[in-house]
Design a protein around this motif. Sequence first.
Motif, PDB file in Angstrom:
ATOM      1  N   GLU A 114      29.500  28.469  -1.038  1.00 39.29           N
ATOM      2  CA  GLU A 114      28.521  27.726  -0.236  1.00 39.29           C
ATOM      3  C   GLU A 114      28.622  26.229  -0.507  1.00 39.29           C
ATOM      4  OE1 GLU A 114      26.831  29.223   2.022  1.00 39.29           O
ATOM      5  OE2 GLU A 114      27.127  31.301   1.401  1.00 39.29           O
ATOM      6  N   VAL A 115      28.838  25.875  -1.782  1.00 37.42           N
ATOM      7  CA  VAL A 115      28.751  24.461  -2.155  1.00 37.42           C
ATOM      8  C   VAL A 115      29.572  24.232  -3.415  1.00 37.42           C
ATOM      9  CG1 VAL A 115      26.681  24.709  -3.605  1.00 37.42           C
ATOM     10  CG2 VAL A 115      27.060  22.545  -2.373  1.00 37.42           C
ATOM     11  N   SER A 125      18.000  23.416  -6.852  1.00 36.02           N
ATOM     12  CA  SER A 125      17.491  22.561  -5.767  1.00 36.02           C
ATOM     13  C   SER A 125      18.161  22.943  -4.447  1.00 36.02           C
ATOM     14  CB  SER A 125      17.791  21.086  -6.068  1.00 36.02           C
ATOM     15  OG  SER A 125      17.249  20.679  -7.299  1.00 36.02           O
ATOM     16  N   ILE A 126      19.462  23.210  -4.520  1.00 32.47           N
ATOM     17  CA  ILE A 126      20.208  23.591  -3.304  1.00 32.47           C
ATOM     18  C   ILE A 126      19.696  24.920  -2.775  1.00 32.47           C
ATOM     19  CG2 ILE A 126      22.514  24.056  -2.384  1.00 32.47           C
ATOM     20  CD1 ILE A 126      23.601  22.391  -4.819  1.00 32.47           C
ATOM     21  N   ASN A 128      16.757  26.097  -3.123  1.00 33.68           N
ATOM     22  CA  ASN A 128      15.447  25.844  -2.500  1.00 33.68           C
ATOM     23  C   ASN A 128      15.609  25.304  -1.080  1.00 33.68           C
ATOM     24  OD1 ASN A 128      14.172  26.593  -4.860  1.00 33.68           O
ATOM     25  ND2 ASN A 128      13.831  24.491  -5.567  1.00 33.68           N
ATOM     26  N   GLY A 129      16.538  24.371  -0.912  1.00 32.49           N
ATOM     27  CA  GLY A 129      16.765  23.805   0.423  1.00 32.49           C
ATOM     28  C   GLY A 129      17.201  24.877   1.410  1.00 32.49           C
ATOM     29  N   LEU A 130      18.074  25.773   0.944  1.00 28.55           N
ATOM     30  CA  LEU A 130      18.493  26.884   1.810  1.00 28.55           C
ATOM     31  C   LEU A 130      17.301  27.768   2.165  1.00 28.55           C
ATOM     32  CD1 LEU A 130      21.937  27.824   0.282  1.00 28.55           C
ATOM     33  CD2 LEU A 130      21.462  27.695   2.740  1.00 28.55           C
ATOM     34  N   LEU A 132      14.174  26.857   2.353  1.00 29.37           N
ATOM     35  CA  LEU A 132      13.330  26.150   3.322  1.00 29.37           C
ATOM     36  C   LEU A 132      13.932  26.249   4.718  1.00 29.37           C
ATOM     37  CD1 LEU A 132      12.402  22.954   1.244  1.00 29.37           C
ATOM     38  CD2 LEU A 132      10.828  24.768   1.954  1.00 29.37           C
ATOM     39  N   SER A 133      15.264  26.131   4.795  1.00 24.98           N
ATOM     40  CA  SER A 133      15.904  26.260   6.115  1.00 24.98           C
ATOM     41  C   SER A 133      15.699  27.674   6.666  1.00 24.98           C
ATOM     42  CB  SER A 133      17.398  25.915   6.036  1.00 24.98           C
ATOM     43  OG  SER A 133      18.150  26.977   5.489  1.00 24.98           O
ATOM     44  N   LEU A 136      12.202  27.951   8.069  1.00 20.62           N
ATOM     45  CA  LEU A 136      12.084  27.274   9.360  1.00 20.62           C
ATOM     46  C   LEU A 136      12.725  28.095  10.474  1.00 20.62           C
ATOM     47  CD1 LEU A 136      12.886  23.567   8.362  1.00 20.62           C
ATOM     48  CD2 LEU A 136      10.700  24.426   9.222  1.00 20.62           C
ATOM     49  N   ASN A 137      13.833  28.752  10.127  1.00 20.00           N
ATOM     50  CA  ASN A 137      14.564  29.522  11.137  1.00 20.00           C
ATOM     51  C   ASN A 137      14.121  30.978  11.205  1.00 20.00           C
ATOM     52  OD1 ASN A 137      16.017  27.244  11.754  1.00 20.00           O
ATOM     53  ND2 ASN A 137      17.830  27.817  10.576  1.00 20.00           N
ATOM     54  N   TYR A 167       6.473  25.577  -2.775  1.00 22.61           N
ATOM     55  CA  TYR A 167       6.696  26.021  -1.396  1.00 22.61           C
ATOM     56  C   TYR A 167       6.777  27.552  -1.284  1.00 22.61           C
ATOM     57  CZ  TYR A 167       7.288  21.186   0.163  1.00 22.61           C
ATOM     58  OH  TYR A 167       7.060  19.861   0.476  1.00 22.61           O
TER      59      TYR A 167
END
Lengths: 276, 311
Positions: A114-115, A125-126, A128-130, A132-133, A136-137, A167
Amino acid sequence: MYTQSLEELKKSCKDVRGDIVKMTAAAGSGHPGGSLSAVELMTALYLNVMKHRPEEVTWPERDRFILSKGHVCPVLYSVMARSGYFPVEELLTLRKLGSRLQGHPSSKLLSGLEVSSGSLGQGLSIANGLALSAKLNKKDFRIYCLLGDGELQEGQVWEAVMTAAHYKLDQVCALVDYNNLQIDGAVESVMGVAPLVEKWQSFNWHTIQIDGHDLSQVLAAYEEAKQTKGKPSVIIATTVKGKGCSFMENVAGWHGKSCNEKELQIALDDIYGKGN
Amino acid sequence: MLPNRDGYGHGLIELGAANSEVVVLDADLAKSTRSDWFADKFPERFFDIGIAEQDMLGTAAGLSLGGKIPFATTYGVFVTGRAWDQIRTTICYSELNVKIAGAHGGISVGPDGATHQALEDIALMRVLPHMRVIVPCDAVEAKKATIAAANVKGPCYLRFAREATPVFTEEKDFFEIGKANVLKEGTDVTIIACGPIVYEALLANEQLAAMGISARVINMHTIKPLDEAVVLQAAEETQAIVTAEEHQVAGGLGSAVSEVLVKNKPVPVEMVGIQDTFGESGTPEELVVKYHLVANDIVLAAQKALARKIK
């Protein structure tokens, strides 16, 4: 994705351990110690728990894995190869010029990653961002993130621990490979991180404590994390650094060096049984 | 007069309405950076990460992996300094589609003093592979730059200023990342500037004209990728260059322009900017005078460059 049984996973763990010592020996460097301690966590994840499609790496519904402690990429490369992302033989190109298998993972070179990672403390942190996405989706994929215990000394980890709880990112499952050794010695003597369970709990995480080499406990922990709603989960897996190779177990010096020919033979005998 | 961070706020609102993938993060400075304008309109797509810049950049990286276009926002000094390794290893090495907005760029931040005046951010971002670095000159251009950043793939650093400064570009003016705008034609010397100091360059152009010196003025809003063609053409046609920026001359626009010139067309270069020092508290007006960042300083630099011209 083929889901392995407990017995098959046990056998796969041996192969993964064999891959780790062989590929680092071939490279002449690398990080076998912390790779070997995470073998059961990673093998169970890739060969049983995660929904993913090695033949379709961009499948949007796939579960995600983030290797925060990037130096243990040998274990990740091995489980990726053994779940079909690339040929097992390619493992022996680790750390060589032109290889997709960089000394620390590069997502630009190796699809299925992935990264990129390697500088510690950044993976959660990454994740968490995934998450959150995904929220949203309105996607329900899960995100797994492997951290080292020494890595927990990085301040960013605790920033991310706060964010995940704030979150309510219940799709996030952190894995702590609690082998109690880092480069300079025992984690508790270098910079203590204990008590881990209490720390994560006080940050509003659901904690699951297991023996990280007991596959039944590993599988049960993943299931418990999946069933936990409204907060993120962390699996704190007590492990042995260098697990499976007699001379490496609990020796800090095997964090970042590879076997010579003689040591490799002993390691393989330890893993597969003498004469195999 | 408008602060160009307002342009960022307007750009975010426009993007938010046009593209549902755009999300915004801040690190407890949303009011100051204008990201709260987006938060008010699209609260479900705004994430305050608290005072945790490193985590904010990592979270932004994860959002981009999930297909979002994140704008990670805080003061330039913190976002590029505290989170540099996150930007390097996670975002640039993986070439993720993360937009980084640094507010309060330059010494004109004023009374907050040296700790809050970003004077190294362009240099820090410019050395990173895959990174684009954009420094808009006024609020109108800041809005365009924000929108343009969302429409290119890959990491971008956008630098905004705190103070209200003259708005001298127009909505209809052409803007493209990596393409400099020649604001004034000239034949004796060329002033290449970025950020609100471009306005000072225009004033310098008038002062120089009164002395009979024809100065070209280039708005180099993109430091990386640098519009090398326009720099080389200016060197060829005017034979003397002045750079002007509210940033350390080492590593910033002055360096970027010089690197192109020494390799291709060495001509005299004078650099207006911060000369290897930290800032201090004071009003913005006092500070730009004390640190030699006004039109008069550009005029003096142009005269020096002219005197050094190879006859």
